[in-house]
Write a protein that holds these residues in place. Structure first.
Motif, mmCIF file in Angstrom:
data_model
loop_
_atom_site.group_PDB
_atom_site.id
_atom_site.type_symbol
_atom_site.label_atom_id
_atom_site.label_comp_id
_atom_site.label_asym_id
_atom_site.label_seq_id
_atom_site.Cartn_x
_atom_site.Cartn_y
_atom_site.Cartn_z
ATOM 1 N N GLY A 1 0.810 -1.214 0.000
ATOM 2 C CA GLY A 1 0.000 0.000 0.000
ATOM 3 C C GLY A 1 0.843 1.263 0.000
ATOM 4 O O GLY A 1 0.317 2.373 -0.019
ATOM 5 N N LYS A 2 2.169 1.109 0.025
ATOM 6 C CA LYS A 2 3.052 2.277 -0.057
ATOM 7 C C LYS A 2 4.173 1.989 -1.035
ATOM 8 O O LYS A 2 4.501 0.841 -1.305
ATOM 9 N N ARG A 3 4.719 3.045 -1.572
ATOM 10 C CA ARG A 3 5.830 2.920 -2.514
ATOM 11 C C ARG A 3 7.061 2.420 -1.782
ATOM 12 O O ARG A 3 7.312 2.778 -0.626
ATOM 13 N N VAL A 4 7.812 1.604 -2.465
ATOM 14 C CA VAL A 4 8.997 0.992 -1.877
ATOM 15 C C VAL A 4 10.228 1.490 -2.612
ATOM 16 O O VAL A 4 10.245 1.581 -3.835
ATOM 17 N N ASN B 1 8.962 -5.571 -15.120
ATOM 18 C CA ASN B 1 9.717 -6.289 -14.086
ATOM 19 C C ASN B 1 10.641 -5.379 -13.289
ATOM 20 O O ASN B 1 11.384 -5.856 -12.436
ATOM 21 N N ARG B 2 10.604 -4.091 -13.541
ATOM 22 C CA ARG B 2 11.493 -3.166 -12.822
ATOM 23 C C ARG B 2 11.079 -3.035 -11.365
ATOM 24 O O ARG B 2 9.900 -3.083 -11.035
ATOM 25 N N GLY B 3 12.073 -2.862 -10.544
ATOM 26 C CA GLY B 3 11.828 -2.733 -9.114
ATOM 27 C C GLY B 3 13.107 -2.989 -8.347
ATOM 28 O O GLY B 3 14.166 -2.455 -8.712
ATOM 29 N N TYR B 4 13.022 -3.824 -7.326
ATOM 30 C CA TYR B 4 14.164 -4.074 -6.457
ATOM 31 C C TYR B 4 14.322 -5.558 -6.172
ATOM 32 O O TYR B 4 13.339 -6.287 -6.010
ATOM 33 N N ASP B 5 15.574 -5.970 -6.081
ATOM 34 C CA ASP B 5 15.970 -7.288 -5.591
ATOM 35 C C ASP B 5 16.861 -6.996 -4.392
ATOM 36 O O ASP B 5 17.832 -6.235 -4.520
ATOM 37 N N ASP C 1 21.856 -16.357 11.170
ATOM 38 C CA ASP C 1 21.062 -17.575 11.060
ATOM 39 C C ASP C 1 20.477 -17.781 9.668
ATOM 40 O O ASP C 1 19.451 -18.419 9.522
ATOM 41 N N SER C 2 21.059 -17.275 8.630
ATOM 42 C CA SER C 2 20.732 -17.452 7.205
ATOM 43 C C SER C 2 20.450 -16.132 6.500
ATOM 44 O O SER C 2 21.309 -15.282 6.472
ATOM 45 N N GLY C 3 19.210 -15.869 5.972
ATOM 46 C CA GLY C 3 19.007 -14.622 5.242
ATOM 47 C C GLY C 3 17.553 -14.353 4.893
ATOM 48 O O GLY C 3 16.689 -15.214 5.006
ATOM 49 N N ILE C 4 17.323 -13.113 4.442
ATOM 50 C CA ILE C 4 16.006 -12.685 3.990
ATOM 51 C C ILE C 4 16.162 -12.082 2.602
ATOM 52 O O ILE C 4 17.015 -11.225 2.384
ATOM 53 N N SER C 5 15.323 -12.537 1.673
ATOM 54 C CA SER C 5 15.305 -11.990 0.313
ATOM 55 C C SER C 5 13.990 -11.266 0.088
ATOM 56 O O SER C 5 12.945 -11.730 0.545
ATOM 57 N N LEU C 6 14.055 -10.141 -0.612
ATOM 58 C CA LEU C 6 12.870 -9.348 -0.912
ATOM 59 C C LEU C 6 12.918 -8.958 -2.379
ATOM 60 O O LEU C 6 13.956 -8.530 -2.879
ATOM 61 N N TYR C 7 11.775 -9.113 -3.037
ATOM 62 C CA TYR C 7 11.640 -8.731 -4.441
ATOM 63 C C TYR C 7 10.429 -7.810 -4.544
ATOM 64 O O TYR C 7 9.390 -8.071 -3.945
ATOM 65 N N TYR C 8 10.569 -6.736 -5.306
ATOM 66 C CA TYR C 8 9.496 -5.746 -5.420
ATOM 67 C C TYR C 8 9.364 -5.299 -6.867
ATOM 68 O O TYR C 8 10.347 -4.903 -7.486
ATOM 69 N N TRP C 9 8.147 -5.395 -7.396
ATOM 70 C CA TRP C 9 7.833 -4.937 -8.739
ATOM 71 C C TRP C 9 7.169 -3.568 -8.620
ATOM 72 O O TRP C 9 6.019 -3.461 -8.154
ATOM 73 N N SER D 1 5.923 -1.332 -10.822
ATOM 74 C CA SER D 1 4.719 -1.029 -11.602
ATOM 75 C C SER D 1 3.466 -1.665 -11.003
ATOM 76 O O SER D 1 2.372 -1.148 -11.163
ATOM 77 N N GLU D 2 3.633 -2.752 -10.306
ATOM 78 C CA GLU D 2 2.493 -3.467 -9.722
ATOM 79 C C GLU D 2 2.410 -3.288 -8.203
ATOM 80 O O GLU D 2 1.451 -3.748 -7.592
ATOM 81 N N THR D 3 3.405 -2.690 -7.607
ATOM 82 C CA THR D 3 3.571 -2.570 -6.147
ATOM 83 C C THR D 3 3.476 -3.942 -5.474
ATOM 84 O O THR D 3 2.956 -4.086 -4.372
ATOM 85 N N PHE D 4 4.013 -4.955 -6.155
ATOM 86 C CA PHE D 4 3.939 -6.337 -5.677
ATOM 87 C C PHE D 4 5.215 -6.734 -4.960
ATOM 88 O O PHE D 4 6.321 -6.467 -5.437
ATOM 89 N N LEU D 5 5.056 -7.380 -3.800
ATOM 90 C CA LEU D 5 6.173 -7.845 -2.979
ATOM 91 C C LEU D 5 6.216 -9.364 -2.930
ATOM 92 O O LEU D 5 5.168 -10.011 -2.873
ATOM 93 N N SER D 6 7.400 -9.913 -2.899
ATOM 94 C CA SER D 6 7.608 -11.329 -2.631
ATOM 95 C C SER D 6 8.808 -11.400 -1.687
ATOM 96 O O SER D 6 9.896 -10.927 -2.024
ATOM 97 N N ILE D 7 8.584 -11.962 -0.500
ATOM 98 C CA ILE D 7 9.613 -11.976 0.544
ATOM 99 C C ILE D 7 9.797 -13.397 1.039
ATOM 100 O O ILE D 7 8.820 -14.098 1.322
ATOM 101 N N ILE D 8 11.054 -13.797 1.161
ATOM 102 C CA ILE D 8 11.377 -15.123 1.694
ATOM 103 C C ILE D 8 12.291 -14.958 2.902
ATOM 104 O O ILE D 8 13.371 -14.360 2.800
#
Length: 119
Positions: free
Chosen positions: A21-24, A61-65, A72-80, A82-89
């Motif tokens: 709901g907010k720009r990233v 597909n522009r955004g952030y990786d 204790d390992s890691g966190i990955s975040l992907y953000y599109w 144009s769609e304001t879509f997030l995918s976080i692991i």
């Protein structure tokens, strides 16, 4: 169902996806990594690595990786953008509370319909 090939190694994984709901941008991503690691009592041992190819690849597909290394390992975040879509692991070798991770992520990014999967 996936066979657990290494039952003696603790591994917890949480995949969360939704529309923000907010720009990233890189500052928001860094703030999220700080907040989520604090909430889950996870320790970063390096600075977040954030890429934004800016003009490379398909426009949709522009955004952030982004990735932050944890003791204790890691966190990955992907953000599109144009769609304001997030995918976080979140992938850890330590147990954490999925409910807290979901709540913090949903609130931080103002996601109304956050979907998730553990594995």
């Amino acid at each position: 169902m996936m066979t657990d090939l290494a039952p003696t190694i603790t591994r917890q994984r949480l995949l969360m996806e939704g529309f923000s709901g907010k720009r990233v941008d890189q500052y928001v991503i860094t703030a999220y990594f700080n907040e989520i690691t604090k909430a889950l009592n996870l320790r970063m041992y390096g600075q977040p690595i954030i890429f934004s190819p800016g003009g490379e690849g398909k426009e949709e597909n522009r955004g952030y990786d982004a990735f932050v290394p944890l003791i204790d390992s890691g966190i990955s975040l992907y953000y599109w953008s144009s769609e304001t879509f997030l995918s976080i692991i979140i992938y850890t070798c330590k147990d954490f509370d999925n409910g807290i991770a979901i709540k913090v992520t949903k609130y931080f990014f103002d996601v109304h319909d956050l979907v998730f999967r553990t594995f």
